[in-house]
Design a protein around this motif. Structure first.
Motif, PDB file in Angstrom:
ATOM      1  N   ALA A  18       0.857 -38.992  -8.483  1.00  0.00           N
ATOM      2  CA  ALA A  18       0.776 -38.817  -7.199  1.00  0.00           C
ATOM      3  C   ALA A  18       0.904 -37.345  -7.153  1.00  0.00           C
ATOM      4  CB  ALA A  18       1.625 -39.702  -6.401  1.00  0.00           C
ATOM      5  N   ARG A  19      -0.081 -36.573  -6.214  1.00  0.00           N
ATOM      6  CA  ARG A  19       0.213 -35.201  -5.953  1.00  0.00           C
ATOM      7  C   ARG A  19       0.040 -35.403  -4.117  1.00  0.00           C
ATOM      8  NH1 ARG A  19      -3.604 -32.242  -8.913  1.00  0.00           N
ATOM      9  NH2 ARG A  19      -1.715 -31.880 -10.492  1.00  0.00           N
ATOM     10  N   VAL A  20       1.309 -34.603  -3.904  1.00  0.00           N
ATOM     11  CA  VAL A  20       1.374 -34.726  -2.230  1.00  0.00           C
ATOM     12  C   VAL A  20       1.255 -33.201  -2.011  1.00  0.00           C
ATOM     13  CG1 VAL A  20       2.938 -35.012  -0.268  1.00  0.00           C
ATOM     14  CG2 VAL A  20       2.898 -36.698  -2.192  1.00  0.00           C
ATOM     15  N   SER A  22       0.756 -46.578  -0.540  1.00  0.00           N
ATOM     16  CA  SER A  22       1.959 -47.061   0.644  1.00  0.00           C
ATOM     17  C   SER A  22       3.353 -46.565   0.350  1.00  0.00           C
ATOM     18  CB  SER A  22       1.935 -48.508   0.582  1.00  0.00           C
ATOM     19  OG  SER A  22       2.733 -48.931   1.460  1.00  0.00           O
ATOM     20  N   ALA A  23       3.626 -46.483  -1.164  1.00  0.00           N
ATOM     21  CA  ALA A  23       5.158 -46.085  -1.311  1.00  0.00           C
ATOM     22  C   ALA A  23       5.142 -44.651  -1.150  1.00  0.00           C
ATOM     23  CB  ALA A  23       5.305 -46.502  -2.794  1.00  0.00           C
ATOM     24  N   VAL A  24       4.311 -43.877  -1.567  1.00  0.00           N
ATOM     25  CA  VAL A  24       4.247 -42.310  -1.405  1.00  0.00           C
ATOM     26  C   VAL A  24       4.216 -42.094  -0.027  1.00  0.00           C
ATOM     27  CG1 VAL A  24       3.128 -40.193  -1.938  1.00  0.00           C
ATOM     28  CG2 VAL A  24       3.329 -41.894  -3.950  1.00  0.00           C
ATOM     29  N   ARG A  25       3.472 -42.654   0.761  1.00  0.00           N
ATOM     30  CA  ARG A  25       3.370 -42.268   2.314  1.00  0.00           C
ATOM     31  C   ARG A  25       4.716 -42.342   2.852  1.00  0.00           C
ATOM     32  NH1 ARG A  25      -0.843 -41.146   4.801  1.00  0.00           N
ATOM     33  NH2 ARG A  25      -2.216 -41.951   3.242  1.00  0.00           N
ATOM     34  N   ALA A  26       5.277 -43.729   2.492  1.00  0.00           N
ATOM     35  CA  ALA A  26       6.845 -43.838   3.054  1.00  0.00           C
ATOM     36  C   ALA A  26       7.663 -42.971   2.632  1.00  0.00           C
ATOM     37  CB  ALA A  26       7.403 -45.169   2.584  1.00  0.00           C
ATOM     38  N   MET A  27       7.633 -42.254   1.260  1.00  0.00           N
ATOM     39  CA  MET A  27       8.378 -41.119   0.778  1.00  0.00           C
ATOM     40  C   MET A  27       8.164 -40.029   1.574  1.00  0.00           C
ATOM     41  SD  MET A  27       7.830 -41.628  -3.450  1.00  0.00           S
ATOM     42  CE  MET A  27       7.693 -43.413  -4.078  1.00  0.00           C
ATOM     43  N   CYS A  28       7.066 -39.774   1.912  1.00  0.00           N
ATOM     44  CA  CYS A  28       6.556 -38.566   2.668  1.00  0.00           C
ATOM     45  C   CYS A  28       7.373 -38.524   4.193  1.00  0.00           C
ATOM     46  CB  CYS A  28       4.936 -38.262   2.967  1.00  0.00           C
ATOM     47  SG  CYS A  28       4.363 -37.907   1.142  1.00  0.00           S
ATOM     48  N   ASP A  29       7.069 -39.865   4.756  1.00  0.00           N
ATOM     49  CA  ASP A  29       7.599 -40.000   6.073  1.00  0.00           C
ATOM     50  C   ASP A  29       9.214 -39.979   6.183  1.00  0.00           C
ATOM     51  OD1 ASP A  29       4.999 -40.492   7.026  1.00  0.00           O
ATOM     52  OD2 ASP A  29       5.061 -42.372   7.056  1.00  0.00           O
ATOM     53  N   LEU A  55      10.046 -36.333   2.080  1.00  0.00           N
ATOM     54  CA  LEU A  55       9.164 -35.250   1.459  1.00  0.00           C
ATOM     55  C   LEU A  55       8.577 -34.273   2.539  1.00  0.00           C
ATOM     56  CD1 LEU A  55       7.471 -37.294  -1.470  1.00  0.00           C
ATOM     57  CD2 LEU A  55       9.570 -35.956  -1.484  1.00  0.00           C
ATOM     58  N   ALA A  56       8.424 -34.777   3.804  1.00  0.00           N
ATOM     59  CA  ALA A  56       7.586 -33.794   4.683  1.00  0.00           C
ATOM     60  C   ALA A  56       8.417 -34.053   6.136  1.00  0.00           C
ATOM     61  CB  ALA A  56       6.220 -34.397   4.863  1.00  0.00           C
ATOM     62  N   ASN A  57       8.574 -33.029   6.636  1.00  0.00           N
ATOM     63  CA  ASN A  57       8.987 -33.362   7.988  1.00  0.00           C
ATOM     64  C   ASN A  57       7.745 -33.370   9.109  1.00  0.00           C
ATOM     65  OD1 ASN A  57      10.021 -32.780  10.645  1.00  0.00           O
ATOM     66  ND2 ASN A  57      11.135 -30.912  10.258  1.00  0.00           N
ATOM     67  N   THR A  58       7.621 -34.578   9.477  1.00  0.00           N
ATOM     68  CA  THR A  58       6.284 -34.997  10.028  1.00  0.00           C
ATOM     69  C   THR A  58       6.234 -34.358  11.405  1.00  0.00           C
ATOM     70  OG1 THR A  58       7.169 -37.220  10.614  1.00  0.00           O
ATOM     71  CG2 THR A  58       6.006 -37.018   8.428  1.00  0.00           C
ATOM     72  N   VAL A  59       7.303 -33.846  11.835  1.00  0.00           N
ATOM     73  CA  VAL A  59       7.188 -33.472  13.323  1.00  0.00           C
ATOM     74  C   VAL A  59       6.430 -31.964  13.237  1.00  0.00           C
ATOM     75  CG1 VAL A  59       8.601 -32.289  15.104  1.00  0.00           C
ATOM     76  CG2 VAL A  59       9.540 -34.321  13.998  1.00  0.00           C
ATOM     77  N   ILE A  60       6.440 -31.084  12.102  1.00  0.00           N
ATOM     78  CA  ILE A  60       5.913 -29.933  12.039  1.00  0.00           C
ATOM     79  C   ILE A  60       5.186 -29.741  10.887  1.00  0.00           C
ATOM     80  CG2 ILE A  60       7.715 -28.638  13.386  1.00  0.00           C
ATOM     81  CD1 ILE A  60       8.844 -27.597  10.423  1.00  0.00           C
ATOM     82  N   GLU A  61       5.074 -30.864   9.929  1.00  0.00           N
ATOM     83  CA  GLU A  61       4.444 -30.833   8.621  1.00  0.00           C
ATOM     84  C   GLU A  61       3.276 -31.819   8.542  1.00  0.00           C
ATOM     85  OE1 GLU A  61       7.098 -28.362   5.558  1.00  0.00           O
ATOM     86  OE2 GLU A  61       7.485 -30.730   5.977  1.00  0.00           O
TER      87      GLU A  61
END
Length: 79
Positions: free
Chosen positions: A3-5, A56-63, A66-72
């Protein structure tokens, strides 16, 4: 499965690193660069073989990490 994010600042969020790169490019003689946005790429090697479960697993990791979903914002590529 791999997976590449790709993580980037959301539109409208100031990017001081991108601005520093844009300025440096100008001082090096690269005219015409009007904007730079800097981000990061995270590559993951996953044991999961089912694409839907892996995404689904990678999305959970990002949320969660891996990512600050407020600004990224992020995108996921599976291979």
């Amino acid at each position: 499965m791999k997976a590449r994010v790709h993580v980037m600042l959301k539109d409208g969020v100031l990017d001081p690193q991108g601005e520093a790169v844009r300025h440096a490019l100008g001082t090096l003689g690269f005219a015409g660069v009007e904007g730079v946005r800097q981000g990061k790429v995270i590559e993951l090697d996953l044991a999961e073989t089912d694409a839907a479960k892996a995404e689904s697993a990678v999305r959970a990791m990002c949320d969660r990490l891996l990512a600050n979903t407020v600004i990224e914002k992020y995108t996921i590529e599976l291979a």
